[in-house]
Design an enzyme around this catalytic site. Structure first.
Site, short mmCIF file in Angstrom:
data_model
loop_
_atom_site.label_atom_id
_atom_site.label_comp_id
_atom_site.label_asym_id
_atom_site.label_seq_id
_atom_site.Cartn_x
_atom_site.Cartn_y
_atom_site.Cartn_z
N CYS A 1 82.95 -7.39 4.93
CA CYS A 1 81.51 -7.65 4.79
C CYS A 1 81.25 -9.10 4.45
CB CYS A 1 80.89 -6.81 3.68
SG CYS A 1 81.36 -5.11 3.67
N CYS B 1 74.12 -12.93 -2.63
CA CYS B 1 75.34 -13.10 -3.41
C CYS B 1 75.13 -12.60 -4.84
CB CYS B 1 75.76 -14.56 -3.44
SG CYS B 1 76.02 -15.23 -1.80
#
Lengths: 316, 393
Positions: A54, A131
């Site tokens: 991913c 993130c």
């Protein structure tokens, strides 16, 4: 924004100094062992989230005091870009000294905010927000491991985006917390839809159960509905009560009076814990009108009582 | 800190000799070459010389055109859209063949033409990362395919496609052949007559020339509807006052990059430095390099470092003064991995762990030695941070 978009390659220009510092010298990077946990009479927790395929993966280590649920030690390891490493570092630090339940309340916004150099300037550009979402998810995973429950019992964990393994609740939370209004923003914040794009809308190469366009529409509708739902009158502050009362006058009462050549002004409002007394003064044709003390007054009071039973009206 | 530039497939530094020939044209010789007075005509000898250098550099015949434009992106757009106007709209040939590894200047233009109704086939790469004659033979439709566009060398991997064979197959089936030669010029021998390509595009800044100038080769007697309409510059084939300094700089850069000695230097000294760096990279655990060395331009390495995300690695290298490149998803503004990375991800996860090093004739042995040390220590540091890296897995 057009002028700002004309020079490309600005990704790193938009990282805060704290992001670079945390990327260059992560202080909470590392592993924790059973031996260390034993030494502190704590419980070792290891949680993983994401995968290399991913593009982002993070592992969180905790040593938790089983008596107080306080996180005594917190370390991370991360596969990801600079901001993923910096976000994981920040997340591990934010966990320290908190109870497990407190830690689960840390959001991606908290992580991002902690990395800002000053409160006004975002620490990372929008497409790097995902993130910090990863950091938020791994805490939930660690808490689930600590409590010995399945991740899904802490939240519904329906995967919407298989590529980036983004769940329904992550997407809904991201929309709510960050006030997202477009699918592109969802992708920037959560990474959902960034890869195969099948989950964005019907017609992609894979048929999906949920699509981002629908989730966005439904969540925005939910938010709008919640906003519209009137709060209980008795719990409002006096200021908000005044605003609500004025709204009734403007919306339901004055238009009718004005159409007959009159009007009404709110002279004063008295707030008792048990009742509200609104003092009004008639203007124009209403002043001296026969019904102003009877029918019209009753009409005004009934309109205000639709807002709350405890409101009564008197003329001055 | 001394910076080391290992991103020469992105752009190159201007050769001082190139800058020298440009300077007069950026100062006292400022005339418009289309003017009849001496201010205009005095720049003609410089321009003629540049054309001589450009024609020699790719071995073009004088009957063919090399149109000076702004860059290869413009050239690629001119070819694909020109084919659309001149052939696809006007004949039964409505098919366009390109590849999955083209630069956006070709691939996005092809996407655009597709949206206008053109049938587009995008050839995949073979196991060795190349566009094969067999796959073209399979995809091409006799007298229905208008144009085949295949890049000469790939910007990410440096892998060199068999242009001569591919052009022949295109011609046998009644199609024209275009190649984006941006990454080939100055690295390998490029000969438009030997390969018999119909269109070839290049940019000066990829071979130590200035930015903002490029060339489009069109084989005689092909005529193409221009992308820019306007004045009579470039014989009416590309309107817009000519970037004379750029053109003259590009001519010099072409000469310096394509002499026999230059190509030999590239394939001996630069290749040896590249191989030294590559040997050091593959001697690290769990690291692979894409494509075999003999199939590649002598300056390029695309490597995958397991357990290290490309943008994080690029960041670390940059902190140490080393410039490289990654097409990893996390490095781009839109989170999309480079299409070549996706097409080439055969036995590695290039889309997240790919990193490109590209050398030039200005790269020194000392630079390579220091780059090797930095790469080693960054790999060690980032694998210590990595949650997914397990040695040998």
């Amino acid at each position: 924004m057009a002028k700002n978009d004309l020079v490309g390659g600005s990704l790193w220009d938009n990282y805060s100094d704290k992001v670079s510092e945390r990327m260059n010298n992560p202080k909470h990077m590392g592993e924790l062992s059973e031996a260390e946990a034993k030494e502190l009479s704590g419980k070792l927790i290891v949680a993983d989230f994401g995968a290399e395929s991913c593009g982002d993966a993070v592992r969180l280590y905790w040593i938790v005091d089983p008596k107080t649920d306080i996180i005594l030690k917190s370390k991370f390891k991360s596969f990801g870009c600079g901001t993923a490493i910096a976000s994981s570092e920040t997340m591990a630090e934010l966990c320290l000294g908190k109870t497990v339940d407190e830690a689960t309340k840390i959001t991606n916004i908290d992580v991002e905010f902690a990395m800002r150099d000053n409160p006004e300037t975002p620490a990372v550009p929008p497409q790097k927000m995902h993130c910090s979402v990863m950091a938020y998810d791994v805490i939930k995973q660690a808490a689930a491991n600590y409590k010995g429950v399945d991740f899904s019992t802490l939240e519904d964990h329906e995967i919407v985006c298989e590529c980036a393994r983004v769940s329904m609740s992550t997407i809904k939370d991201a929309i709510r917390i960050n006030n997202l209004t477009t699918v592109e923003e969802i992708t920037q914040y959560t990474k959902a839809g960034a890869f195969c794009k099948s989950c964005i809308k019907p017609g992609g190469h894979e048929k999906k159960e949920y699509y981002l366009v629908d989730i966005l529409r439904d969540t925005l509708a939910e938010i709008a509905k919640e906003k519209n739902q009137e709060q209980d009158y008795s719990t409002l502050s006096n200021f908000k009560k005044t605003v609500a009362i004025e709204k009734v006058f403007d919306g339901d009462i004055r238009p009718l009076l004005v159409s007959d050549g009159g009007n009404v002004e709110v002279e004063d409002i008295y707030f008792d814990p048990d009742y509200t007394l609104v003092s009004i003064r008639y203007k124009g044709a209403c002043a001296g009108c026969a019904s102003s003390t009877t029918g019209t007054l009753q009409f005004i009071q009934s309109k205000l009582q639709e807002l709350d039973e405890s409101i009564s009206v008197r003329m001055v | 800190m001394e910076r080391i530039y290992l991103d020469n497939n992105a752009t190159t530094k201007i050769d001082p000799e190139v800058l020298n020939v440009m300077m007069p044209l950026l100062s006292e010789k400022y005339g418009n070459p289309n003017s009849l007075h001496t201010f205009g005509t005095e720049v003609h000898p410089d321009m003629v010389k540049a054309l001589d250098q450009l024609y020699a550099g790719i071995n073009a015949s004088d009957n063919s055109d090399i149109i000076i434009n702004s860059c290869a992106t413009e050239g690629n757009n001119t070819v694909l859209k020109g084919i659309y106007f001149d052939i696809i709209l006007k004949s039964d040939k409505k098919h366009l063949i390109t590849t999955q590894i083209e630069h956006p200047a070709v691939s996005h233009t092809a996407d655009f033409l597709e949206s206008l109704g053109v049938t587009v086939t995008r050839l995949p790469v073979s196991e060795s990362g190349l566009i094969t004659p067999e796959s073209l033979k399979e995809a091409i439709v006799k007298d229905k395919t208008a144009l085949v566009s295949v890049m000469w060398a790939n910007n990410e991997t440096g892998l060199i496609n068999p242009i001569k064979e591919l052009a022949q197959i295109a011609h046998e089936n009644g199609a024209l052949f275009h190649t984006d030669a941006v990454q080939a010029i100055g690295k390998i021998s490029v000969d438009v007559q030997d390969t018999n390509v119909d269109f070839l595009t290049f940019s000066a800044h990829k071979f130590h020339g200035p930015k903002g100038v490029g060339g489009l080769y069109i084989k005689d007697p092909i005529k193409l509807t221009p992308l820019f309409h306007g004045g009579e510059h470039m014989g009416g084939k590309r309107a817009g006052t000519i970037n004379v300094a750029g053109m003259v700089g590009m001519g010099k850069a072409m000469e310096l990059a394509t002499t026999k000695n230059a190509i030999e230097y590239e394939n001996s000294v630069v290749r040896r430095l590249r191989d030294k760096l590559e040997d050091a990279i593959i001697s690290l655990d769990d690291t692979i390099v894409i494509g075999s060395r003999e199939d590649r331009t002598p300056n390029t390495i695309l490597a995958s470092f397991k357990g290290i995300e490309g943008e994080a690695f690029l960041w670390d290298l940059n902190q140490n003064g080393i410039a490289a490149s990654t097409g990893s998803a996390c490095s781009s503004e839109d989170l999309e991995p480079d299409p070549t990375f996706v097409a080439m991800s055969i036995d590695s996860d290039l889309a997240h762990t790919g990193l490109r090093f590209s050398l030039s004739r200005f790269t020194t042995e000392e630079e390579i030695d220091r780059a090797i040390e930095v790469i080693k220590s960054s790999v060690k540091r980032l694998r210590e941070i990595s949650s997914t890296y397990v040695k040998g897995e």
